[in-house]
Scaffold this motif. Structure first.
Motif, PDB file in Angstrom:
ATOM      1  N   GLY A  96       0.810  -1.210   0.000  1.00 29.65           N
ATOM      2  CA  GLY A  96       0.000   0.000   0.000  1.00 29.65           C
ATOM      3  C   GLY A  96       0.843   1.259   0.000  1.00 29.65           C
ATOM      4  N   ILE A  97       1.952   1.235   0.749  1.00 23.18           N
ATOM      5  CA  ILE A  97       2.835   2.400   0.800  1.00 23.18           C
ATOM      6  C   ILE A  97       3.496   2.620  -0.550  1.00 23.18           C
ATOM      7  CG2 ILE A  97       4.913   3.355   1.866  1.00 23.18           C
ATOM      8  CD1 ILE A  97       4.135   1.633   4.361  1.00 23.18           C
ATOM      9  N   VAL A  98       3.993   1.535  -1.165  1.00 22.65           N
ATOM     10  CA  VAL A  98       4.638   1.645  -2.479  1.00 22.65           C
ATOM     11  C   VAL A  98       3.657   2.218  -3.498  1.00 22.65           C
ATOM     12  CG1 VAL A  98       5.662   0.345  -4.386  1.00 22.65           C
ATOM     13  CG2 VAL A  98       6.307  -0.184  -2.039  1.00 22.65           C
ATOM     14  N   ALA A  99       2.409   1.713  -3.475  1.00 18.54           N
ATOM     15  CA  ALA A  99       1.405   2.190  -4.420  1.00 18.54           C
ATOM     16  C   ALA A  99       1.038   3.651  -4.172  1.00 18.54           C
ATOM     17  CB  ALA A  99       0.157   1.313  -4.333  1.00 18.54           C
ATOM     18  N   THR A 100       0.971   4.051  -2.911  1.00 19.17           N
ATOM     19  CA  THR A 100       0.575   5.403  -2.579  1.00 19.17           C
ATOM     20  C   THR A 100       1.681   6.408  -2.874  1.00 19.17           C
ATOM     21  OG1 THR A 100      -0.893   4.570  -0.837  1.00 19.17           O
ATOM     22  CG2 THR A 100      -0.291   6.895  -0.728  1.00 19.17           C
ATOM     23  N   ALA A 101       2.922   6.061  -2.535  1.00 21.33           N
ATOM     24  CA  ALA A 101       4.040   6.976  -2.766  1.00 21.33           C
ATOM     25  C   ALA A 101       4.281   7.203  -4.254  1.00 21.33           C
ATOM     26  CB  ALA A 101       5.303   6.449  -2.100  1.00 21.33           C
ATOM     27  N   ARG A 102       4.156   6.139  -5.055  1.00 22.47           N
ATOM     28  CA  ARG A 102       4.314   6.249  -6.504  1.00 22.47           C
ATOM     29  C   ARG A 102       5.621   6.950  -6.880  1.00 22.47           C
ATOM     30  NH1 ARG A 102       0.430   4.669  -9.457  1.00 22.47           N
ATOM     31  NH2 ARG A 102       1.021   5.943 -11.262  1.00 22.47           N
ATOM     32  N   LEU A 103       6.700   6.488  -6.265  1.00 18.70           N
ATOM     33  CA  LEU A 103       8.012   7.036  -6.599  1.00 18.70           C
ATOM     34  C   LEU A 103       8.425   6.617  -8.003  1.00 18.70           C
ATOM     35  CD1 LEU A 103      10.038   6.375  -3.325  1.00 18.70           C
ATOM     36  CD2 LEU A 103       9.298   8.571  -4.186  1.00 18.70           C
ATOM     37  N   LEU A 104       9.167   7.479  -8.687  1.00 12.72           N
ATOM     38  CA  LEU A 104       9.728   7.141  -9.987  1.00 12.72           C
ATOM     39  C   LEU A 104      11.006   6.346  -9.759  1.00 12.72           C
ATOM     40  CD1 LEU A 104       9.375   7.624 -13.048  1.00 12.72           C
ATOM     41  CD2 LEU A 104      10.851   9.620 -12.796  1.00 12.72           C
ATOM     42  N   ARG A 105      11.107   5.180 -10.415  1.00 12.49           N
ATOM     43  CA  ARG A 105      12.262   4.278 -10.293  1.00 12.49           C
ATOM     44  C   ARG A 105      12.516   3.900  -8.836  1.00 12.49           C
ATOM     45  NH1 ARG A 105      16.571   7.556 -14.128  1.00 12.49           N
ATOM     46  NH2 ARG A 105      15.154   7.986 -15.840  1.00 12.49           N
ATOM     47  N   PRO A 106      11.551   3.294  -8.150  1.00 11.25           N
ATOM     48  CA  PRO A 106      11.750   3.002  -6.727  1.00 11.25           C
ATOM     49  C   PRO A 106      12.561   1.729  -6.509  1.00 11.25           C
ATOM     50  CG  PRO A 106       9.606   2.215  -7.410  1.00 11.25           C
ATOM     51  CD  PRO A 106      10.241   2.848  -8.621  1.00 11.25           C
ATOM     52  N   GLY A 107      13.250   1.679  -5.389  1.00 14.90           N
ATOM     53  CA  GLY A 107      13.918   0.478  -4.939  1.00 14.90           C
ATOM     54  C   GLY A 107      13.804   0.402  -3.431  1.00 14.90           C
ATOM     55  N   LEU A 108      13.513  -0.795  -2.908  1.00 15.02           N
ATOM     56  CA  LEU A 108      13.361  -0.981  -1.471  1.00 15.02           C
ATOM     57  C   LEU A 108      14.698  -1.432  -0.902  1.00 15.02           C
ATOM     58  CD1 LEU A 108      11.102  -0.746   0.646  1.00 15.02           C
ATOM     59  CD2 LEU A 108      10.707  -3.199   0.369  1.00 15.02           C
ATOM     60  N   ALA A 109      15.309  -0.575  -0.076  1.00 19.21           N
ATOM     61  CA  ALA A 109      16.651  -0.819   0.450  1.00 19.21           C
ATOM     62  C   ALA A 109      16.563  -1.282   1.898  1.00 19.21           C
ATOM     63  CB  ALA A 109      17.480   0.466   0.354  1.00 19.21           C
ATOM     64  N   VAL A 110      17.185  -2.438   2.175  1.00 19.41           N
ATOM     65  CA  VAL A 110      17.161  -3.022   3.520  1.00 19.41           C
ATOM     66  C   VAL A 110      18.598  -3.212   4.001  1.00 19.41           C
ATOM     67  CG1 VAL A 110      16.514  -5.044   4.872  1.00 19.41           C
ATOM     68  CG2 VAL A 110      14.979  -4.207   3.107  1.00 19.41           C
ATOM     69  N   VAL A 111      18.846  -2.851   5.236  1.00 23.52           N
ATOM     70  CA  VAL A 111      20.175  -2.986   5.834  1.00 23.52           C
ATOM     71  C   VAL A 111      20.341  -4.392   6.395  1.00 23.52           C
ATOM     72  CG1 VAL A 111      21.734  -2.148   7.639  1.00 23.52           C
ATOM     73  CG2 VAL A 111      20.293  -0.538   6.374  1.00 23.52           C
ATOM     74  N   PRO A 132      16.495  -5.238 -16.944  1.00 30.02           N
ATOM     75  CA  PRO A 132      17.909  -5.227 -16.532  1.00 30.02           C
ATOM     76  C   PRO A 132      18.420  -3.829 -16.226  1.00 30.02           C
ATOM     77  CG  PRO A 132      17.598  -6.691 -18.411  1.00 30.02           C
ATOM     78  CD  PRO A 132      16.292  -5.983 -18.213  1.00 30.02           C
ATOM     79  N   GLU A 133      17.968  -2.839 -17.001  1.00 29.54           N
ATOM     80  CA  GLU A 133      18.419  -1.472 -16.771  1.00 29.54           C
ATOM     81  C   GLU A 133      18.035  -0.974 -15.376  1.00 29.54           C
ATOM     82  OE1 GLU A 133      18.118  -2.339 -21.018  1.00 29.54           O
ATOM     83  OE2 GLU A 133      16.696  -2.518 -19.344  1.00 29.54           O
ATOM     84  N   MET A 134      16.942  -1.489 -14.834  1.00 28.82           N
ATOM     85  CA  MET A 134      16.501  -1.042 -13.514  1.00 28.82           C
ATOM     86  C   MET A 134      17.439  -1.544 -12.423  1.00 28.82           C
ATOM     87  SD  MET A 134      12.356  -1.004 -13.602  1.00 28.82           S
ATOM     88  CE  MET A 134      12.362   0.106 -12.210  1.00 28.82           C
ATOM     89  N   LEU A 135      18.086  -2.685 -12.633  1.00 27.92           N
ATOM     90  CA  LEU A 135      19.038  -3.165 -11.644  1.00 27.92           C
ATOM     91  C   LEU A 135      20.259  -2.243 -11.562  1.00 27.92           C
ATOM     92  CD1 LEU A 135      17.191  -5.688 -11.846  1.00 27.92           C
ATOM     93  CD2 LEU A 135      19.234  -7.057 -11.390  1.00 27.92           C
ATOM     94  N   VAL A 136      20.608  -1.621 -12.687  1.00 27.72           N
ATOM     95  CA  VAL A 136      21.669  -0.616 -12.663  1.00 27.72           C
ATOM     96  C   VAL A 136      21.204   0.592 -11.845  1.00 27.72           C
ATOM     97  CG1 VAL A 136      23.148   0.886 -14.052  1.00 27.72           C
ATOM     98  CG2 VAL A 136      22.526  -1.389 -14.900  1.00 27.72           C
ATOM     99  N   GLN A 137      19.941   0.973 -12.014  1.00 27.88           N
ATOM    100  CA  GLN A 137      19.401   2.079 -11.225  1.00 27.88           C
ATOM    101  C   GLN A 137      19.361   1.723  -9.742  1.00 27.88           C
ATOM    102  OE1 GLN A 137      15.638   2.870 -13.112  1.00 27.88           O
ATOM    103  NE2 GLN A 137      16.592   3.346 -15.068  1.00 27.88           N
ATOM    104  N   PHE A 138      19.023   0.458  -9.424  1.00 24.35           N
ATOM    105  CA  PHE A 138      19.049   0.025  -8.030  1.00 24.35           C
ATOM    106  C   PHE A 138      20.456   0.167  -7.456  1.00 24.35           C
ATOM    107  CE2 PHE A 138      15.397  -3.191  -8.891  1.00 24.35           C
ATOM    108  CZ  PHE A 138      14.480  -2.156  -8.877  1.00 24.35           C
TER     109      PHE A 138
END
Length: 338
Positions: A96-111, A132-138
């Motif tokens: 729900g948060i991902v859908a609501t935020a609607r970030l451009l080119r999002p990636g979920l970063a976990v420590v 594949p190009e999105m993994l470069v953006q990640f």
């Protein structure tokens, strides 16, 4: 209003962020439920309340932003879009948060709790089937995060797949390896260390681990499950006999430090990174301590200008109007709105 222990533990964590760390907080939710939880004597201006008439349930997904435009998460996101807040913190539904935020080119970063410093995993579930190009953006997102949060000047990046050789993995992994190893087109250079396997995730071999959201989420849940199982077995062993309990008493400090290092609430949660803003998603079971850590992480990322660093690494100027904009309803069921 999101999370298993909301709003009581969320408010308590926010109060601690203000009183102990000097982080100003805006609580979005129903004032009638939130205001009675605030202690008297809180420093003026430390906490404000923004009215939100609705809230997401923990099972809401891609249609959340269309169905609930006045949810507490949506209102929080609007505050960031208007420049009234620097980041969003929520312990609600990740989808729900991902859908609501609607970030451009999002990636979920976990420590990940590695030594001598933490390792970052991107993507941990935002986009299950990326190009594949999105993994470069990640990778660029992860490098910017490691520079801001860990103080690493030139982070090493590894690609999570099933073998160390460049030819190992599926088509996505093989093509992503080629792109990560090639000179950048438009973005800043990436210090690519090559492929890594699952047994390297906690080795500290690289600073940033890149994966598609499906693989990253499975890897993360496997680590969490293994850690939970192992800690349970250790506790059982330490209480199995009088001799074990006697020996454990001498290791109490070291065991406490290890438990804190492995505790997810120490790190605050996952950061949903993108070109237009930052959202920290705390664990749904977060207590007040976890919420405070999430507020600290959000403040640190905002102070470190994480969004600007991401834009610089991707070679992309700011493109306003995408972050937190209300989605249009889908053209038919099952198709995401734009």
């Amino acid at each position: 209003m999101g999370g298993d222990h909301a709003p009581e533990q969320v408010v308590a964590g926010a109060v601690a962020a203000v009183s102990e760390h000097g982080i100003p907080v805006i609580l979005t939710g129903r004032p009638g439920l939130v205001r009675p939880l605030l202690p008297s004597g809180l420093r003026p201006g430390g906490i404000r309340i923004a009215t939100a008439d609705d809230s997401l349930t923990m099972d809401e997904g891609a249609l959340a932003s269309w169905r609930r435009p006045r949810s507490s998460v949506a209102v929080a996101c609007q505050l960031v879009r208007r420049g009234q807040a620097a980041a969003v913190v929520s312990a609600g539904s990740t989808a729900g948060i991902v859908a609501t935020a609607r970030l451009l080119r999002p990636g979920l970063a976990v420590v990940l709790p590695t030594r001598p410093r933490p390792t970052l995993l991107v993507d941990a579930g935002a986009i299950a089937d990326p190009r594949p190009e999105m993994l470069v953006q990640f990778a660029q997102l992860g490098v910017a995060y490691a520079q801001v949060a860990f103080g690493v000047d030139d982070p090493q990046v590894g690609l999570l797949t099933i073998g160390a050789e460049p030819v190992k993995g599926n088509k996505l992994a093989r093509r992503a390896h080629e792109l990560l190893a090639a000179p950048p087109h438009g973005g800043q250079p990436i210090r690519f260390a090559g492929n890594i396997e699952g047994n390297d995730l906690l080795s500290g071999r690289v600073d940033v681990v890149v994966a598609d959201g499906f693989t990253g989420n499975v890897a993360l849940k496997a680590i969490e499950g293994t850690a939970s199982y192992t800690s349970g077995q250790v506790r059982a062993a330490l209480h199995a006999s009088a001799a074990a309990r006697f020996g454990a008493a001498f290791q109490r400090r070291a065991l406490r430090e290890l438990a804190e290092w492995m505790d997810t609430e120490t790190y605050g949660g996952a950061a949903l990174l993108g070109l237009e803003g930052t959202v920290v998603i705390a664990h749904g079971r977060s207590t007040a301590r976890g919420i405070t850590s999430a507020c600290r992480l959000a403040a640190d990322l905002a102070r470190g200008q994480i969004t600007e660093k991401i834009q610089g690494r991707l070679g992309t100027g700011h493109r306003g109007g995408h972050f937190l904009r209300r989605a249009q309803p889908p053209s038919h069921p099952g198709q995401p709105g734009r």
